[in-house]
Design a protein around this motif. Structure first.
Motif, mmCIF file in Angstrom:
data_model
loop_
_atom_site.group_PDB
_atom_site.id
_atom_site.type_symbol
_atom_site.label_atom_id
_atom_site.label_comp_id
_atom_site.label_asym_id
_atom_site.label_seq_id
_atom_site.Cartn_x
_atom_site.Cartn_y
_atom_site.Cartn_z
ATOM 1 N N ARG A 32 7.693 3.167 0.967
ATOM 2 C CA ARG A 32 7.801 1.972 1.699
ATOM 3 C C ARG A 32 8.149 0.733 0.007
ATOM 4 O O ARG A 32 9.349 0.399 0.239
ATOM 5 C CB ARG A 32 7.423 0.940 2.507
ATOM 6 C CG ARG A 32 7.478 1.607 3.386
ATOM 7 C CD ARG A 32 6.570 1.725 5.322
ATOM 8 N NE ARG A 32 7.390 2.169 5.851
ATOM 9 C CZ ARG A 32 5.952 1.809 7.687
ATOM 10 N NH1 ARG A 32 5.399 1.019 7.361
ATOM 11 N NH2 ARG A 32 6.156 2.472 8.305
ATOM 12 N N ARG B 233 0.587 -1.347 0.154
ATOM 13 C CA ARG B 233 -0.029 -0.056 -0.325
ATOM 14 C C ARG B 233 1.012 0.980 -0.423
ATOM 15 O O ARG B 233 0.444 2.260 -0.485
ATOM 16 C CB ARG B 233 -0.909 0.439 1.476
ATOM 17 C CG ARG B 233 -1.560 -0.928 1.404
ATOM 18 C CD ARG B 233 -2.972 -0.895 2.263
ATOM 19 N NE ARG B 233 -2.387 -0.708 3.838
ATOM 20 C CZ ARG B 233 -2.676 -1.114 5.137
ATOM 21 N NH1 ARG B 233 -3.903 -1.041 5.105
ATOM 22 N NH2 ARG B 233 -1.613 -0.880 5.888
ATOM 23 N N ASP B 234 1.879 1.220 0.960
ATOM 24 C CA ASP B 234 2.384 2.666 0.892
ATOM 25 C C ASP B 234 3.523 2.752 -0.348
ATOM 26 O O ASP B 234 4.201 1.566 -0.433
ATOM 27 C CB ASP B 234 3.539 2.338 2.422
ATOM 28 C CG ASP B 234 3.859 3.442 3.081
ATOM 29 O OD1 ASP B 234 5.135 4.172 2.091
ATOM 30 O OD2 ASP B 234 3.559 4.420 3.905
ATOM 31 N N SER B 235 3.559 3.813 -0.887
ATOM 32 C CA SER B 235 3.797 3.824 -2.582
ATOM 33 C C SER B 235 5.651 4.039 -1.444
ATOM 34 O O SER B 235 6.343 3.706 -2.120
ATOM 35 C CB SER B 235 3.353 4.952 -2.863
ATOM 36 O OG SER B 235 3.849 6.775 -2.135
ATOM 37 N N ASP C 222 -3.829 -2.688 -1.726
ATOM 38 C CA ASP C 222 -4.499 -2.739 -0.951
ATOM 39 C C ASP C 222 -5.434 -3.658 -0.906
ATOM 40 O O ASP C 222 -6.092 -3.526 -1.740
ATOM 41 C CB ASP C 222 -4.923 -1.171 -0.994
ATOM 42 C CG ASP C 222 -5.997 -0.890 -0.125
ATOM 43 O OD1 ASP C 222 -6.082 -2.426 0.594
ATOM 44 O OD2 ASP C 222 -5.843 -0.573 0.639
#
Length: 240
Positions: A42, A38-40, A63
């Motif tokens: 990371r 989800r976290d771009s 997600d």
């Protein structure tokens, strides 16, 4: 970086911990790796780390709690890699457990819904979105990351009345997929990586992410006559 005939693996929650170790392990043995997260920031950091090690990797915004995100991710994989050979459903959450939120007698149903949405429904969303791609592959494999806490026989770990049942249900869903796909070349299994030192466990555990990843990598690369619909750890079959 990648050859035309290179196999591609999608690992969900692959930006850290066991997921990253699985992505690295599969990449090391020659897979092109789709890093789902989800976290771009990371996600791209994980991709950069893998590429620095000579691994063919690309990021996929994913997600697992969003049907739209999962649909777009499947299209991204097809466009970027042309297909998919392995799916590792690694993304998972423990859920909040403060204040008795996961004691059965005081179970917070919102916590349970949140855990199930990621750990069970998320697996179904992702699997069904990429199954058409997997069906086109020569030797497709699906590996669901479970836990012995979901074993009704072993009943390991602390009382966590949202997390543990989510893994029991994941095991059952795994068996159902295996039954439906019994006449195909798609092999589906569940694995327990063991008690691994990650942020999930507060880094207070005896096993490394690489040790936890090993069994998933083995199940992701099973021969065509390998086991189906089973539950395994690195010691072999785990009782349901």
């Amino acid at each position: 970086m990648g050859g035309v005939n290179k196999k591609t693996a999608l690992v969900t929650g692959a930006n850290k911990g066991i997921g990253f170790a699985i992505a690295r392990g599969l990449g090391t043995i020659g897979f092109r790796v789709a890093v789902g997260a989800r976290d771009s920031a990371r996600r791209e950091e994980a991709v950069a780390r893998l590429r620095d090690e000579g691994i063919d990797a690309f990021g996929v915004a994913l997600d697992v709690t969003s049907g739209e995100s999962v649909t777009v991710a499947a299209k991204t994989i097809e466009k970027t890699a042309g297909g998919l050979d392995v799916l590792v459903n690694n993304a998972g959450i423990a859920g909040r457990f403060d204040g008795g939120a996961q004691n059965p007698s005081t179970l917070d149903l919102d916590v349970m819904r949140t855990v199930l949405d990621t750990n069970v429904f998320g697996v179904v969303r992702v699997t069904n979105a990429v199954l058409p791609l997997l069906r086109r592959a020569e030797s497709p494999r699906i590996v669901n990351i479970s836990s012995t806490m979901g074993s009704l026989t072993l009943q390991t770990g602390p009382v966590l009345a949202a997390y543990a049942p989510s893994k029991s249900m994941l095991n059952s869903i795994t068996a159902q997929y295996a039954r439906e796909l019994a006449g195909t070349n798609v092999i589906v299994n569940a694995v327990c990586p063991g008690y691994v030192a990650t942020d999930f466990t507060g880094f207070n555990a005896p096993r490394t992410p690489e040790q936890g990843a090993a069994v998933a990598i083995r199940l992701a690369t099973l021969p065509d006559d390998g086991p189906r619909g089973g539950f395994f750890d690195d010691g072999g079959p785990v009782p349901w």
